[in-house]
Design an enzyme around this catalytic site. Structure first.
Site, PDB file in Angstrom:
ATOM      1  N   GLU A  74       0.805  -1.222   0.000  1.00  0.00           N
ATOM      2  CA  GLU A  74       0.000   0.000   0.000  1.00  0.00           C
ATOM      3  C   GLU A  74       0.840   1.274   0.000  1.00  0.00           C
ATOM      4  OE1 GLU A  74      -2.849  -0.306  -0.786  1.00  0.00           O
ATOM      5  OE2 GLU A  74      -3.964  -1.829   0.314  1.00  0.00           O
ATOM      6  N   HIS A  93      -3.006   2.373   8.791  1.00  0.00           N
ATOM      7  CA  HIS A  93      -4.024   1.737   7.947  1.00  0.00           C
ATOM      8  C   HIS A  93      -4.408   0.411   8.581  1.00  0.00           C
ATOM      9  CE1 HIS A  93      -6.189  -0.141   4.764  1.00  0.00           C
ATOM     10  NE2 HIS A  93      -5.199  -0.913   4.362  1.00  0.00           N
ATOM     11  N   HIS A  95      -7.441  -2.946   9.060  1.00  0.00           N
ATOM     12  CA  HIS A  95      -8.586  -3.713   8.578  1.00  0.00           C
ATOM     13  C   HIS A  95      -9.435  -4.086   9.795  1.00  0.00           C
ATOM     14  CE1 HIS A  95      -6.701  -5.221   4.509  1.00  0.00           C
ATOM     15  NE2 HIS A  95      -6.542  -3.908   4.688  1.00  0.00           N
ATOM     16  N   TYR A 114     -20.672  12.936  18.780  1.00  0.00           N
ATOM     17  CA  TYR A 114     -19.759  14.075  18.665  1.00  0.00           C
ATOM     18  C   TYR A 114     -18.305  13.665  18.465  1.00  0.00           C
ATOM     19  CZ  TYR A 114     -18.179  13.618  23.555  1.00  0.00           C
ATOM     20  OH  TYR A 114     -17.624  13.174  24.726  1.00  0.00           O
ATOM     21  N   HIS A 156     -12.574  -2.517   2.064  1.00  0.00           N
ATOM     22  CA  HIS A 156     -11.140  -2.620   2.354  1.00  0.00           C
ATOM     23  C   HIS A 156     -10.812  -2.369   3.825  1.00  0.00           C
ATOM     24  CE1 HIS A 156      -6.843  -1.643   0.683  1.00  0.00           C
ATOM     25  NE2 HIS A 156      -6.771  -1.997   1.951  1.00  0.00           N
ATOM     26  N   TYR A 210      -8.666  21.397  23.932  1.00  0.00           N
ATOM     27  CA  TYR A 210      -8.615  20.284  24.893  1.00  0.00           C
ATOM     28  C   TYR A 210      -7.346  19.464  24.660  1.00  0.00           C
ATOM     29  CZ  TYR A 210     -10.345  16.380  27.706  1.00  0.00           C
ATOM     30  OH  TYR A 210     -10.506  15.409  28.678  1.00  0.00           O
TER      31      TYR A 210
END
Length: 214
Positions: A74, A93, A95, A114, A156, A210
């Protein structure tokens, strides 16, 4: 951060991702900017067995500049995102199961909670489908991430960005949490109440004050 420390941190995050169940069958990948390029996890190596020396150094155009292994398949979307997003210092990344399930329905995550604001906007988009490891997928991911810190990849998984590796991992983990909540609502036959743009803007302002939210 020194190169040695950054390599160790990438491995730590990749192994945390694996332990959390976010990387079945050696899936997913982790990278971080280093100097004018990046360091990325290698292809096909179990994360439990990965060491800092196994990481691959790449140029932003994808050329390998160091490391004895092949980079993650990737790598095209990692390099494309870093070229398009100067604010991104790290990419995780996954899965992860619930978010990946939602991506297979090609549905975005709306502002039903939120905490969606942690992902950089009022929703988490789902990028159009393209074959893994292709420039087409890289292009789709960059578009879906515009103005965001996270996106689903259709059929994916998830991409999360951060100003740090820990920050990117926090966003990826929150996407999985939110996807699970959203799917539970849908499975119960309930219609989520979506927060409006004004409320999400207020939440974003509060997050800005925050501490550092990835």
């Amino acid at each position: 951060m020194s190169e040695a420390a950054l390599r160790a941190e990438i491995v730590r995050i990749a192994q945390a991702m694996d332990r959390a169940g976010f990387a079945p069958s050696k899936s997913g990948n982790v990278s971080a900017r280093y100097e004018d390029g990046l360091l990325i996890t290698p292809s096909g190596l179990p994360y439990a067995a990965t060491t800092p020396g196994d990481l691959v150094a790449l140029e932003l155009d994808g050329r390998v500049r160091g490391g004895g292994r092949r980079p993650s398949s990737e790598w095209p979307f990692h390099t494309a995102i870093y070229r398009a997003r100067p604010d991104a210092r790290a990419i995780v990344h996954t899965h992860s199961p619930r978010a990946t399930a939602l991506s297979c329905a090609r549905r975005p995550l709306p502002a039903f909670h939120y905490m969606i604001a942690l992902c950089g906007g009022a929703d988490v988009r789902c990028a159009d489908y393209a074959t893994f490891g292709t420039d087409a997928l890289a292009d789709n991911a960059v578009r879906a991430l515009e103005g965001r810190k996270a996106a689903l990849l259709a059929n994916h998984g998830v991409i999360a960005l951060g100003a740090s590796l820990e920050g990117a991992y926090t966003v990826a983990a929150e996407v999985e949490n939110l996807a699970g909540q959203y799917l539970d609502l849908l499975a119960a036959g309930l219609e989520p109440v979506i927060l409006d743009a004004e409320e999400m803007a207020r939440v974003a302002e509060r997050f800005a004050g925050y501490g550092k939210v990835a």
